[in-house]
Design a protein around this motif. Structure first.
Motif, PDB file in Angstrom:
ATOM      1  N   UNK A  15       0.844  -1.205   0.000  1.00 53.40           N
ATOM      2  CA  UNK A  15       0.000   0.000   0.000  1.00 53.40           C
ATOM      3  C   UNK A  15       0.872   1.246   0.000  1.00 53.40           C
ATOM      4  N   UNK A  16       1.905   1.257   0.850  1.00 51.80           N
ATOM      5  CA  UNK A  16       2.792   2.415   0.906  1.00 51.80           C
ATOM      6  C   UNK A  16       3.514   2.660  -0.401  1.00 51.80           C
ATOM      7  N   UNK A  17       3.933   1.585  -1.075  1.00 45.52           N
ATOM      8  CA  UNK A  17       4.608   1.742  -2.367  1.00 45.52           C
ATOM      9  C   UNK A  17       3.663   2.328  -3.412  1.00 45.52           C
ATOM     10  N   UNK A  18       2.437   1.821  -3.440  1.00 44.50           N
ATOM     11  CA  UNK A  18       1.449   2.338  -4.404  1.00 44.50           C
ATOM     12  C   UNK A  18       1.170   3.816  -4.136  1.00 44.50           C
ATOM     13  N   UNK A  19       0.934   4.146  -2.874  1.00 45.30           N
ATOM     14  CA  UNK A  19       0.629   5.541  -2.528  1.00 45.30           C
ATOM     15  C   UNK A  19       1.797   6.455  -2.881  1.00 45.30           C
ATOM     16  N   UNK A  20       3.011   6.024  -2.559  1.00 45.10           N
ATOM     17  CA  UNK A  20       4.180   6.842  -2.863  1.00 45.10           C
ATOM     18  C   UNK A  20       4.351   7.058  -4.351  1.00 45.10           C
ATOM     19  N   UNK A  21       4.129   6.003  -5.141  1.00 47.62           N
ATOM     20  CA  UNK A  21       4.271   6.140  -6.595  1.00 47.62           C
ATOM     21  C   UNK A  21       3.228   7.108  -7.157  1.00 47.62           C
ATOM     22  N   UNK A  22       2.007   7.020  -6.663  1.00 50.53           N
ATOM     23  CA  UNK A  22       0.950   7.921  -7.144  1.00 50.53           C
ATOM     24  C   UNK A  22       1.318   9.372  -6.847  1.00 50.53           C
ATOM     25  N   UNK A  23       1.801   9.625  -5.645  1.00 54.37           N
ATOM     26  CA  UNK A  23       2.167  11.003  -5.279  1.00 54.37           C
ATOM     27  C   UNK A  23       3.326  11.489  -6.141  1.00 54.37           C
ATOM     28  N   UNK A  24       4.305  10.629  -6.375  1.00 51.31           N
ATOM     29  CA  UNK A  24       5.432  11.030  -7.233  1.00 51.31           C
ATOM     30  C   UNK A  24       4.973  11.307  -8.656  1.00 51.31           C
ATOM     31  N   UNK A  25       4.090  10.459  -9.162  1.00 49.31           N
ATOM     32  CA  UNK A  25       3.583  10.656 -10.522  1.00 49.31           C
ATOM     33  C   UNK A  25       2.818  11.978 -10.635  1.00 49.31           C
ATOM     34  N   UNK A  26       2.020  12.297  -9.619  1.00 49.81           N
ATOM     35  CA  UNK A  26       1.280  13.562  -9.641  1.00 49.81           C
ATOM     36  C   UNK A  26       2.241  14.746  -9.613  1.00 49.81           C
ATOM     37  N   UNK A  27       3.294  14.624  -8.830  1.00 42.49           N
ATOM     38  CA  UNK A  27       4.262  15.725  -8.724  1.00 42.49           C
ATOM     39  C   UNK A  27       4.950  15.996 -10.050  1.00 42.49           C
ATOM     40  N   UNK A  28       5.051  14.967 -10.884  1.00 39.18           N
ATOM     41  CA  UNK A  28       5.730  15.128 -12.167  1.00 39.18           C
ATOM     42  C   UNK A  28       4.805  15.626 -13.271  1.00 39.18           C
TER      43      UNK A  28
END
Length: 664
Positions: free
Chosen positions: A151-164
């Motif tokens: 769950x943490x990996x998925x959430x972190x990836x989503x936030x990083x993708x949004x930031x980009x």
């Protein structure tokens, strides 16, 4: 414990009696999730949303579902109209993950606000390939308990993708002739020549695109642009999307013919369309456009005006079906059958009404009912009055009576101009009263805006970019119509906030202020949605203010902000309509018109009726009241008009026909 009872949002108050332990969007909710080590359920909707009501009834009012939510989640309820920033950030994540979005929006996130699972409406039982809401809750809980690292990996990836997902484009130059011509070509390709509007079903009123088409025709003489605007406005005005009895427009049509609407009526649609039809009348003299503009203005005043002088957000799509069993149905207030027409009007007039309004035995809606249309001509006024009186006895749709600053700004501009065009001083008075409310309740001493109010009490949420831009636009329209310089001054205060708190590099604008609450991403979006984007609305208000005052910083900021329009105009003209309209004003000047003479006089009216894109008007007998009146005097004792653009002024004139030629 449900914590929504003290909310100012009618949508949140609709959920205050749910057995779900709802929290509003506040830091304490996320602190509670951290303390309990549980995920957050974010549910976003709005009061006029049909499927929001359905999911609330099926799931959030269900004791078993509520008990599971309360045991394993912290549940947060958000009114998207109060917190458009929260809605925008998480809707972007939903759309990126699922390819679609909508409301109700359902997001599961960590206590840090990082999303990891998404959806919209979930049914109470598995249906049409969708899991039930309970299955979703159980699956999320299992993942949170047993696969926390994943769950943490998925959430972190989503936030990083949004930031980009940054908005990138080359240059800060505004669009020129070439880009606007290519935008017109793109709109021509998408135009529905048979039914009006653009694209297929569902079909939304293209208010901002209509304004661009009218301005483009005014500047270039392109008949194709005018024709698309005329045909679209006529098809909407004769379709079921327009309330043929009470005036006002529904949110959108579910079909490509504008026949069957999704029945909620929003303030922002009606403000934008009122202004669009008034401008269409100004361009063409169309009697249909005149009627629709005035009926829509009267709808806003009659149905949406609050006791405090502002305008409520919306009327619901659903209402009691009148069977006495308490059932609510979409469109129940608005639809008719031939039998119901005969009951009200008698056999002969009932048949005339069915013919005039396109009511058939088969029906155009559900269960043999029809939405009233006006396929040709006009309906007899006596029949309209009788049907309207009969409809008034039906249970009425609910009203979301919160006052949204941005949408009231749009209404102020529409009512001020419509009142001036059609000699309706009462509409100008209603616009002024709404502006007074915004000053009293929504604007503080630092010119910071609060997004919403209800019953004269300000809400807790800060204004976003569209609030500053649209309220400034409303104040600028009031200044032009009333000749009162205070409205120009207040617009300037708001636009200074745009320059200092919402601006980024290279002309970019953000939807939230630099000192606003930090979300997982600072939202920005130059494209129009149901309303003009805050970005291009700010560009338009900055440009108008610069024309009124000669302020070079405001004009330069407007030009830089239009750089994104240059990039998007050829590729997505339907989604950047307001920016295209502002670009037309920039290419035309915009023209600055000063009338040294009484407000409401002949030359002032001629100036306001000019079709020159984005022209600004100042009128009055006191040279100190408005900057454009400075050193502009009456000549030979006659009311005198001055027209300038691009640092060049025409010879002053006291002749109405000559002025009319200068402002076309």
């Amino acid at each position: 414990m449900n914590r929504l009872a003290g909310a100012t949002s009618p949508y949140l108050l609709q959920h205050a009696d749910n057995p779900v332990d709802w929290w509003p969007w506040i830091p304490e909710a996320f602190e509670e999730a951290r303390r309990r080590d549980v995920p957050v359920l974010l549910s976003v909707g709005y009061s006029a949303c049909h499927w929001c009501h359905v999911m609330a009834h099926e799931s959030f009012e269900d004791a078993g579902t509520a008990g599971y939510l309360n045991a394993h989640f912290v549940s947060v309820k958000v009114d998207r109209e109060e917190r458009p920033d929260v809605d925008a950030v998480y809707m972007e994540a939903v759309q990126a993950a699922t390819g679609q979005g909508g409301w109700p929006m359902t997001v599961f996130m960590t206590p840090e606000g990082e999303p990891f699972y998404f959806g919209t409406y979930f049914p109470p039982e598995p249906r049409h390939g969708m899991p039930s809401f309970r299955q979703v809750l159980e699956g999320v809980r299992a993942a949170w308990t047993d696969r926390r690292d994943e769950v943490g990996e998925v959430a972190g990836k989503i936030v990083r993708d949004l930031a980009q997902r940054e908005i990138r484009y080359e240059g800060q130059e505004p669009p020129g002739e070439e880009e606007l011509a290519r935008a017109l070509l793109g709109l021509t390709r998408d135009f529905d020549a048979e039914h009006g509007g653009f694209g297929g079903a569902p079909k939304f009123p293209p208010s901002m695109v209509i304004e661009f088409l009218l301005r483009h025709h005014a500047r270039t003489g392109a008949e194709g642009a005018l024709q698309m605007a005329v045909e679209t406005c006529e098809k909407m005005a004769r379709g079921g999307i327009y309330d043929q009895l009470g005036g006002g427009f529904a949110r959108y049509a579910v079909d490509r013919t504008f026949t069957v609407p999704h029945f909620e009526k929003m303030l922002y649609d009606n403000a934008l369309l009122c202004r669009a039809y008034a401008h269409l009348w100004r361009s063409t003299g169309s009697e249909l456009a005149r009627r629709v503009a005035l009926e829509t203005a009267d709808f806003m005043v009659g149905e949406l005006r609050t006791n405090e002088g502002g305008f409520a957000s919306a009327l619901d799509a659903d209402s009691d079906d009148g069977t006495g069993e308490g059932h609510h149905k979409e469109g129940a207030f608005y639809v008719w059958t031939p039998a119901r027409l005969r009951d009200v009007l008698g056999e002969e007039d009932g048949a005339r009404a069915a013919e005039a309004f396109g009511v058939t035995e088969e029906g155009t809606f559900e269960e043999g009912a029809s939405v009233l249309r006006l396929p040709r001509g006009d309906a007899p006024q006596d029949i309209r009055r009788k049907l309207l009186d009969a409809r008034a006895a039906r249970p009425r749709p609910g009203r979301d009576d919160k006052v949204v600053a941005a949408w009231n700004g749009l209404a102020i501009a529409a009512l001020a101009e419509t009142g001036a065009y059609f000699d309706r001083p009462d509409l100008v008075e209603r616009a002024t009263e709404a502006a007074d409310l915004l000053l009293r309740v929504h604007m503080d001493e630092q010119a910071h805006l609060t997004r919403t109010s209800r019953d004269g009490r300000a809400g807790a949420n800060a204004g976003v970019l569209e609030d500053y831009a649209d309220v400034a636009e409303g104040f600028l329209a009031l200044a032009s119509v009333t000749g009162e310089g205070v409205w120009l001054e207040f617009a300037g205060f708001l636009l200074d906030q745009v320059l200092t708190r919402f601006s980024g590099e290279d002309g970019q604008l953000f939807d939230t202020a630099e000192d606003a609450e930090r979300l997982i991403r600072r939202p920005q979006d130059p494209t129009d949605n149901a309303v003009p984007s805050g970005w291009t609305a700010a560009a338009g208000a900055l440009l108008s203010y610069a024309a009124h005052t000669g302020s070079e910083p405001h004009r330069a900021a407007a030009e830089r902000a239009l750089g994104v329009v240059k990039a998007l105009a050829p590729r997505a003209p339907r989604h950047i309509g307001h920016g295209l309209a502002v670009a037309e004003a920039l290419l035309d000047g915009p023209r600055e018109i000063a009338v040294a003479g009484p407000v409401g006089g002949e030359l002032h009216r001629v100036a306001l009726l000019g079709t020159a894109p984005g022209a600004v008007v100042a009128a009055g007998e006191d040279p100190a009241e408005l900057p454009l009146l400075h050193a502009r005097e009456q000549r030979n004792g006659q009311v005198t008009a001055y027209v300038c653009r691009g640092f060049v002024c025409d010879a002053p004139t006291a002749d109405a026909a000559e002025l009319a030629a200068k402002v076309r």
